[in-house]
Design a protein around this motif. Structure first.
Motif, mmCIF file in Angstrom:
data_model
loop_
_atom_site.group_PDB
_atom_site.id
_atom_site.type_symbol
_atom_site.label_atom_id
_atom_site.label_comp_id
_atom_site.label_asym_id
_atom_site.label_seq_id
_atom_site.Cartn_x
_atom_site.Cartn_y
_atom_site.Cartn_z
ATOM 1 N N TYR A 153 -0.277 7.764 -11.161
ATOM 2 C CA TYR A 153 -1.432 8.607 -11.508
ATOM 3 C C TYR A 153 -2.432 7.820 -12.343
ATOM 4 C CZ TYR A 153 1.297 12.572 -9.931
ATOM 5 O OH TYR A 153 2.020 13.433 -9.150
ATOM 6 N N GLN A 160 -5.612 15.332 -17.328
ATOM 7 C CA GLN A 160 -6.136 15.280 -15.952
ATOM 8 C C GLN A 160 -5.458 14.123 -15.230
ATOM 9 O OE1 GLN A 160 -9.974 16.514 -15.264
ATOM 10 N NE2 GLN A 160 -9.239 18.160 -16.562
ATOM 11 N N ALA A 162 -4.937 12.079 -11.650
ATOM 12 C CA ALA A 162 -5.364 11.835 -10.260
ATOM 13 C C ALA A 162 -4.306 10.978 -9.573
ATOM 14 C CB ALA A 162 -6.712 11.129 -10.242
ATOM 15 N N THR A 223 -4.165 7.785 -0.257
ATOM 16 C CA THR A 223 -3.589 8.745 -1.206
ATOM 17 C C THR A 223 -4.557 9.015 -2.352
ATOM 18 O OG1 THR A 223 -1.388 7.969 -0.659
ATOM 19 C CG2 THR A 223 -1.621 9.142 -2.733
ATOM 20 N N ALA A 224 -5.227 7.961 -2.834
ATOM 21 C CA ALA A 224 -6.133 8.113 -3.983
ATOM 22 C C ALA A 224 -7.426 8.788 -3.558
ATOM 23 C CB ALA A 224 -6.439 6.746 -4.570
ATOM 24 N N PRO A 225 -8.038 9.574 -4.451
ATOM 25 C CA PRO A 225 -9.347 10.152 -4.138
ATOM 26 C C PRO A 225 -10.327 9.036 -3.751
ATOM 27 C CG PRO A 225 -8.507 11.003 -6.227
ATOM 28 C CD PRO A 225 -7.577 9.909 -5.794
ATOM 29 N N VAL A 226 -11.138 9.311 -2.728
ATOM 30 C CA VAL A 226 -12.072 8.296 -2.227
ATOM 31 C C VAL A 226 -12.986 7.841 -3.361
ATOM 32 C CG1 VAL A 226 -13.951 7.889 -0.568
ATOM 33 C CG2 VAL A 226 -11.946 9.252 0.088
ATOM 34 N N LEU A 228 -12.158 5.838 -5.900
ATOM 35 C CA LEU A 228 -11.480 5.375 -7.120
ATOM 36 C C LEU A 228 -11.046 3.927 -7.002
ATOM 37 C CD1 LEU A 228 -9.068 8.051 -8.595
ATOM 38 C CD2 LEU A 228 -11.091 7.007 -9.607
ATOM 39 N N GLU A 234 -7.522 0.667 -0.852
ATOM 40 C CA GLU A 234 -7.230 2.078 -1.125
ATOM 41 C C GLU A 234 -6.154 2.684 -0.220
ATOM 42 O OE1 GLU A 234 -11.012 3.935 1.335
ATOM 43 O OE2 GLU A 234 -10.750 4.437 -0.763
#
Ligand code: KG4
Ligand code: ZN
Length: 364
Positions: A153, A160, A162, A223-226, A228, A234
């Motif tokens: 994460y 928070q 991610a 897997t990671a938010p676009v 990041l 990614e």
């Protein structure tokens, strides 16, 4: 009641019945203090079956929960009338086990007239780091590595999380438990493999290092938010352990007769552990660099592993990245971490209704 809340936390997601009292300190840098942390482990019951038997687990939670909560309150020196809230693991986990904790917490909070705070089990593992070490320098990368999860994460703001990477198949702890079972070592396997590995040659077996070196065609989305991570990496921040487990299985099956000697078992444990630790840390430190984090945390049952702890600290020291790992008592499942995450959630206004239900699968 003073402004600083003392909270009772309950955790029953798997095979540990746990309760703890955690209180706020008023110090933003180290916001919580652990007053008590009681864990009744069911390992002896499940050992006989080689793994957790869900029905036995939920029945044992029922037997243990009153005593464990009583002990946590007594050891914490806090009466029911002094509690400001009750926090409970809502999920993920075994639904029959979770239900015992959720029902108990709901009834207690309702009868005391105090808020009920739902907590995600993995948020608990992550917040075990802040409970022990104070707020981490942010942004932080946190690897949660347990029997059910291997997830990385990015924490940019307190509370928070991610998701950056996760296992595509087995969790690291699950791989430990399965390898231990293959070797006939007992349950839970992680601590046993860790101990035997100390006497083995970690180069005796050349097990493959599982890595995602290119975009996996079976993984359509990162897997990671676009945005990041750099586009070039990614799609490959995930982990995989089933191939490694199969490689160990091949060695064990090939050597069914004559049986493996204790020295060979130690060599397999050491070689397996070297590869697991390298796979976890290579990817985590790479991601930490790509993300430009200011600290790294490792939490969850497998963070109790001696080699993982030592190598993570050595790698961090080498590049000047602070590495935080909980003490052993907060690595494996416990309620203190649920209390820490619960106080974070309470201050963020997250209070459950009386219809709160356990959730076997729950996104963080
Ligand atoms: O976090 P945890 O207590 O429960 C889950 O949420 O899954 O993690 C349990 C896992 C088990 O797979 C256990 O074998 C592993 O943590 N574990 C270890 C060690 N101690 C516990 N794995 C490797 N080395 C250890 N010393
Ligand atoms: Zn856990």
């Amino acid at each position: 009641m003073s402004d600083l809340v003392a909270l009772l936390a309950i955790e029953t997601s798997c095979d540990e019945t746990a309760a703890a009292v955690i209180a706020e300190t008023g110090n933003p840098a180290k916001p919580w203090i652990m007053k008590s942390n009681v864990v009744a482990s069911q390992a002896a019951i499940h050992r006989e079956w080689g793994g957790v038997v869900p029905e036995l687990a939920s029945r044992q939670h029922l037997r243990d929960i009153c005593g464990v909560v009583d002990q946590a309150l007594e050891a914490g020196g806090v009466g029911l009338d002094e509690l400001g809230a009750v926090a409970v693991t809502q999920g993920p986990g075994l639904v029959g086990s979770l239900l015992v904790g959720v029902s108990f917490a709901k009834s207690l909070a309702w009868s005391c007239g105090i808020p009920l705070v739902p907590v995600h089990h993995l948020a608990g593992h992550i917040e075990s780091l802040t409970l022990q070490h104070g707020e981490l320098p942010l942004p932080a990368a946190v690897l949660v590595v347990s029997g059910g999860h291997t997830s990385l994460y990015l924490v940019r703001e307190p509370g928070q999380y991610a998701l950056i990477g996760r296992t595509r198949d087995d969790a690291a702890g699950e791989a430990y438990d399965k390898v231990a079972k293959l070797l006939g070592l007992g349950y839970p396997g992680g601590p046993i493999v860790d101990r035997l590995a100390r006497d083995g040659n970690d180069r005796a077996f050349a097990f493959p290092l599982p890595r995602m070196t290119h975009a996996d065609r079976n993984q359509p989305a990162p897997t990671a938010p676009v945005g990041l991570l750099p586009p070039s990496v990614e799609r490959r921040v995930d982990f995989s352990f089933s191939g490694l487990k199969t490689a160990v299985m091949r060695v064990v099956r090939a050597r069914a007769t004559p049986e493996l000697s204790p020295a060979e078992v130690a060599d397999i444990c050491a070689s397996f552990q070297r590869v697991v630790v390298q796979a976890l840390l290579d990817r985590t430190f790479e991601a930490a660099a790509w993300l430009g984090v200011r600290s790294l945390g490792i939490a969850g049952g497998v963070s109790a592993n001696s080699r993982l702890r030592a190598e993570a600290e050595a790698r961090g020291a080498k590049i000047g990245l602070p590495v935080f790992i909980p003490p052993l008592s907060l690595s494996t499942d416990n309620a203190a971490m649920i209390g820490a995450a619960g106080l974070r959630r309470l201050r963020a206004g997250a209070v459950a209704g009386w219809d709160l239900n356990a959730q076997a699968a729950l996104p963080l």
